[in-house]
Design a protein around this motif. Structure first.
Motif, PDB file in Angstrom:
ATOM      1  N   PRO A 221      63.194  25.272  36.706  1.00 23.63           N
ATOM      2  CA  PRO A 221      62.505  26.473  36.220  1.00 23.63           C
ATOM      3  C   PRO A 221      61.090  26.601  36.760  1.00 23.63           C
ATOM      4  O   PRO A 221      60.632  27.702  37.066  1.00 23.63           O
ATOM      5  CB  PRO A 221      62.514  26.277  34.701  1.00 23.63           C
ATOM      6  CG  PRO A 221      63.693  25.393  34.441  1.00 23.63           C
ATOM      7  CD  PRO A 221      63.736  24.463  35.606  1.00 23.63           C
TER       8      PRO A 221
ATOM      9  N   ALA B 287      68.997  27.025  37.317  1.00 23.17           N
ATOM     10  CA  ALA B 287      67.665  26.420  37.301  1.00 23.17           C
ATOM     11  C   ALA B 287      67.572  25.340  36.233  1.00 23.17           C
ATOM     12  O   ALA B 287      66.771  24.408  36.342  1.00 23.17           O
ATOM     13  CB  ALA B 287      66.592  27.490  37.070  1.00 23.17           C
ATOM     14  N   PHE B 288      68.413  25.464  35.203  1.00 22.56           N
ATOM     15  CA  PHE B 288      68.428  24.497  34.119  1.00 22.56           C
ATOM     16  C   PHE B 288      69.584  23.495  34.247  1.00 22.56           C
ATOM     17  O   PHE B 288      69.450  22.331  33.870  1.00 22.56           O
ATOM     18  CB  PHE B 288      68.560  25.214  32.770  1.00 22.56           C
ATOM     19  CG  PHE B 288      67.414  26.119  32.453  1.00 22.56           C
ATOM     20  CD1 PHE B 288      66.289  25.647  31.801  1.00 22.56           C
ATOM     21  CD2 PHE B 288      67.461  27.462  32.796  1.00 22.56           C
ATOM     22  CE1 PHE B 288      65.236  26.482  31.510  1.00 22.56           C
ATOM     23  CE2 PHE B 288      66.410  28.309  32.498  1.00 22.56           C
ATOM     24  CZ  PHE B 288      65.286  27.818  31.853  1.00 22.56           C
TER      25      PHE B 288
ATOM     26  N   LEU C 210      65.580  33.567  34.336  1.00 25.72           N
ATOM     27  CA  LEU C 210      65.892  32.558  35.344  1.00 25.72           C
ATOM     28  C   LEU C 210      67.398  32.381  35.458  1.00 25.72           C
ATOM     29  O   LEU C 210      68.125  32.535  34.469  1.00 25.72           O
ATOM     30  CB  LEU C 210      65.261  31.216  34.960  1.00 25.72           C
ATOM     31  CG  LEU C 210      63.739  31.164  34.951  1.00 25.72           C
ATOM     32  CD1 LEU C 210      63.275  29.832  34.365  1.00 25.72           C
ATOM     33  CD2 LEU C 210      63.185  31.347  36.352  1.00 25.72           C
TER      34      LEU C 210
ATOM     35  N   GLU D 201      61.013  28.051  40.260  1.00 26.29           N
ATOM     36  CA  GLU D 201      61.203  29.500  40.290  1.00 26.29           C
ATOM     37  C   GLU D 201      59.917  30.240  39.929  1.00 26.29           C
ATOM     38  O   GLU D 201      59.552  31.232  40.580  1.00 26.29           O
ATOM     39  CB  GLU D 201      62.334  29.904  39.340  1.00 26.29           C
ATOM     40  CG  GLU D 201      63.685  29.288  39.679  1.00 26.29           C
ATOM     41  CD  GLU D 201      64.100  29.577  41.113  1.00 26.29           C
ATOM     42  OE1 GLU D 201      63.947  30.724  41.576  1.00 26.29           O
ATOM     43  OE2 GLU D 201      64.591  28.639  41.787  1.00 26.29           O
TER      44      GLU D 201
END
Length: 351
Positions: free
Chosen positions: A240, A54-55, A50, A243
């Motif tokens: 996450p 995303a984090f 990822l 995604e």
């Protein structure tokens, strides 16, 4: 104990999947545990790298809209505007139940216990019924389709008749299609939500084997979907998870291949149990359902060998068995079943 309309909102049922509880029940069981107590796919969607954002960043609204669009296409909803993504269907249950003012909630059972508890939280007086026709007397009716744990399926035609009745009196039909990926596609009602009186719940984690990412969807007429989306607020689905949802839901080839794999696994599991003298009486290709007189004995015999299956307080003859993943798990299950069957047959001979 908190009570609403005489119903407790405190008790959370055992849904399977707790290895801590299993270890307490069977402290000397060999490790690692083989957890067959859930209907979660053991062949999970492949993990992938990822982006760090995303984090590190809040999820972009555009990405959430993309997830809703992919989910609408996958599930057959009229449009992305009919889809409210959420961090798992569990968080949606009381919110969906609150779409109807407190009244009489009827749940077609036996089934997933959290639907009844969610209706209690929303202020409804709740009862579980065994007759589908009884649901027509509800203000909010709940059907799990295919049903968990026995795999029974209610026809689309019957569900739409019930939804029409709910709409005519300002009620609501909630159809939980958590296992519909491996159910009869002609019976799904995701594409019918604009008729009104109907909300469909979809679970991502079970079929894709990624329950830990926490992703689910409510599919409803646009005003209801918008209301649920607003109640969940911004950034409801983690970066996450967005995604994984977008990629997996859009991967039609993997989904079709997995349906074939799970069907073959279910056939193999049926044969394995038949070899131990146990006939499968229901289920889906993500879990199988049996009723046998010595269900408690089989549950204990497998548990002592480090294999957790699902038993039920409402029927001491009922068991639900998930699909093993690795070949070593299949072999351990076969050996445990053979040992249990040998002891059963020896007792019968002695008698």
């Amino acid at each position: 104990m908190a009570l609403v309309n005489g119903n407790s909102v405190d008790a959370v049922a055992d849904h399977g999947g707790s290895l801590g509880r299993a270890s307490a029940l069977f402290p000397h069981a060999p490790l690692p545990w083989i957890d067959l107590s859930t209907g979660i796919n053991p062949h999970s969607y492949p993990l992938f790298d990822l982006p760090a954002t995303a984090f590190s960043r809040l999820p972009e609204p555009a990405r959430a809209r993309e997830l809703a669009a992919v989910a609408a296409a996958t599930y057959g909803a009229p449009s992305a505007a009919n889809v409210a993504p959420a961090p798992g269907t569990q968080i949606l249950l009381p919110r969906v139940a609150s779409l109807v003012k407190p009244g009489r909630a009827l749940v077609l059972g036996p089934t997933y216990a959290e639907h009844s508890r969610a209706c209690v939280i929303a202020g409804h007086a709740v009862a579980e019924v065994r007759d589908f026709d009884a649901l027509f007397g509800a203000d909010i009716a709940v059907v799990v389709n295919p049903n968990n744990p026995n795999g029974c399926v209610v026809s689309r035609r019957d569900l739409l008749d019930l939804a029409d009745k709910m709409r005519s009196k300002g009620g609501l039909l909630v159809v939980d299609e958590a296992f519909m990926e491996v159910g009869p596609q002609d019976e799904r009602v995701d594409g019918d939500v604009e008729r009104g009186g109907l909300v469909v719940l979809r679970s991502f984690g079970k079929f894709f084997g990624l329950a830990g990412v926490r992703l689910g969807f409510a599919i409803a007429a646009e005003p209801l979907a918008a209301r649920l989306d607003a109640e969940l607020g911004p950034w409801a689905v983690a970066g996450p998870t967005l995604e994984y949802g977008i990629k997996a839901l859009g991967d039609e080839a993997w989904q079709q291949s997995m349906c074939n794999t799970l069907y073959e696994d279910a056939v193999r599991l049926d044969a394995l149990f038949a070899g131990a003298g146990i006939q499968i009486s229901g289920g889906t290709s993500l879990f199988r359902f049996v009723r046998i007189p010595d269900a408690a004995g089989l549950f204990a015999a497998l548990g002592e060998r480090g294999i957790l299956i699902r038993n039920f307080g409402w029927d001491d003859t009922a068991l639900r068995i998930g699909i093993p993943g690795r070949e070593a798990e299949w072999q351990r299950l076969e050996q445990a079943l053979a040992a249990w069957a040998a002891k059963r047959d020896a007792r019968a001979t002695e008698a």
